[in-house]
Design an enzyme around this catalytic site. Structure first.
Site, PDB file in Angstrom:
ATOM      1  N   ARG A 243      32.315  59.214  41.111  1.00 26.10           N
ATOM      2  CA  ARG A 243      32.656  58.549  42.369  1.00 26.10           C
ATOM      3  C   ARG A 243      31.816  57.285  42.460  1.00 26.10           C
ATOM      4  NH1 ARG A 243      36.787  60.737  42.530  1.00 26.10           N
ATOM      5  NH2 ARG A 243      37.637  62.113  44.130  1.00 26.10           N
ATOM      6  N   GLU A 272      36.622  51.227  47.035  1.00 28.16           N
ATOM      7  CA  GLU A 272      37.899  50.964  46.351  1.00 28.16           C
ATOM      8  C   GLU A 272      38.985  50.573  47.340  1.00 28.16           C
ATOM      9  OE1 GLU A 272      38.760  54.386  43.907  1.00 28.16           O
ATOM     10  OE2 GLU A 272      36.819  54.265  42.927  1.00 28.16           O
ATOM     11  N   HIS A 290      40.198  53.345  38.641  1.00 27.52           N
ATOM     12  CA  HIS A 290      40.216  54.793  38.961  1.00 27.52           C
ATOM     13  C   HIS A 290      41.346  55.520  38.204  1.00 27.52           C
ATOM     14  CE1 HIS A 290      38.827  57.798  42.271  1.00 27.52           C
ATOM     15  NE2 HIS A 290      39.228  58.457  41.200  1.00 27.52           N
TER      16      HIS A 290
END
Ligand code: DGY
Length: 323
Positions: A243, A272, A290
């Site tokens: 993360r 993000e 991602h």
């Protein structure tokens, strides 16, 4: 026959998973804008029996007051659930499930890919050609860092951390050291060529590559900060497929600019889809949007796992992956 439960997917899923869901549920798909706006959430909470969010969702506080809503369960499409307030869900009787296991290999593959890409100039070399800068083979051009036999440090030795160790040990002869909050069985670790160290600092000091595989949020926020970056070797690389908030992104950008560490392979970011403004210009980092679980097979299996959890929930059975 009773009506099928109504489920909202907050973003489109792979087709096969949607089709499987449609066999059991009445499905609506929020097509955009993303993430789903708050007013749509508030309306959805009164309309659907379950909502299937993803990592990008901003879940309003109202969702956790399940007794006031029609929605009694969130079937999260993803293993990480730091975007869900689990404490509030417990208090408010909102059930939550996730999708562990099915994305282990895809994510470890991506982490190893990023490690190779940044160490061996795979991404930089690609851009070199696209920019028309390749003048031919040259013994000193784009020299990378040797991967085989280098030491890999892993922070978080759960499923994905162990899958990464397996790739590094069996594929690349890499000694593996790791940090994990709980004790890992020594035989289990040594079968993967791995050794548990007492502190994160010890792992950072010993490693040529450091790969993060711990959950985000809570006390893991900025686990890798300016002080810990300074504990890494100046020749070492940081890989993050966990993360974004596990790493202080500003401190990392600074460390990449001033040579505190050699490079980074990043699949996740603090805010993000915003990426720290300095990172895209740096040649010693590889950036991915991602993509850890982004294969057709894995994303389909994630959808099917959400489905099995919701089927159990509506049958009043324990959900296999309740959080
Ligand atoms: C996961 O499953 O946690 C992936 O990062 C996508 O959310």
């Amino acid at each position: 026959m009773a009506d099928k439960p109504r489920i909202l997917l907050t973003t489109p899923w792979p087709e096969r998973a949607v089709m499987a869901m449609q066999n059991h549920f009445e499905i609506d798909i929020h097509a955009g804008p993303l993430p789903m706006p708050e007013d749509r959430w508030l309306q959805a909470l009164q309309t659907y029996d379950a909502i299937a969010p993803t990592v990008i969702d901003r879940i309003p506080a109202q969702a956790y007051r399940a007794s006031e809503n029609r929605t009694k369960v969130l079937g999260n499409f993803g293993v990480g659930y730091n975007h869900i307030d689990i404490e509030a869900a417990r208090k408010g009787n909102l059930a939550v499930s996730n999708t562990p296991g099915v994305l282990t290999d895809a994510t470890a593959d991506q982490a190893m890919g990023l490690l190779l890409a940044v160490a061996r100039g795979i991404s930089l070399g690609d851009w070199h050609i696209r920019a028309g800068e390749w003048r031919g083979w040259n013994p000193t051009a784009l020299l990378g860092t040797h991967v085989t036999g280098a030491t890999l440090g892993i922070i978080g030795f759960g499923r994905i951390g162990q899958a990464m160790a397996k790739r590094a040990h069996f594929g690349f002869d890499m000694p593996v050291v790791f940090h994990n909050r709980s004790r890992i069985d020594e035989d289990r670790a040594s079968a993967l060529g791995a050794r548990q160290l007492e502190s994160i600092e010890a792992v950072l000091r010993e490693s040529d590559f450091v790969s993060l595989h711990c959950p985000g949020g809570g006390e893991n926020r900025h686990l890798i900060n300016v002080h810990r970056l300074r504990k890494m070797k100046p020749t070492a690389f940081l890989i993050n497929t966990a993360r974004g908030d596990v790493v202080d992104e500003s401190a990392l950008a600074e460390a990449l600019k001033n040579g505190t560490i050699a490079g980074a392979g990043l699949d996740v970011f603090e805010d993000e889809p915003r990426v720290h403004a300095d990172l895209p210009a740096l040649k010693n980092c590889v950036l991915n949007p991602h993509l850890g679980s982004a294969t057709e097979t894995t994303r389909t299996e994630m959808g099917l796992m959400v489905m099995h959890n919701l089927l159990a929930f509506f049958a009043k059975d324990p959900m296999p992956n309740a959080v």
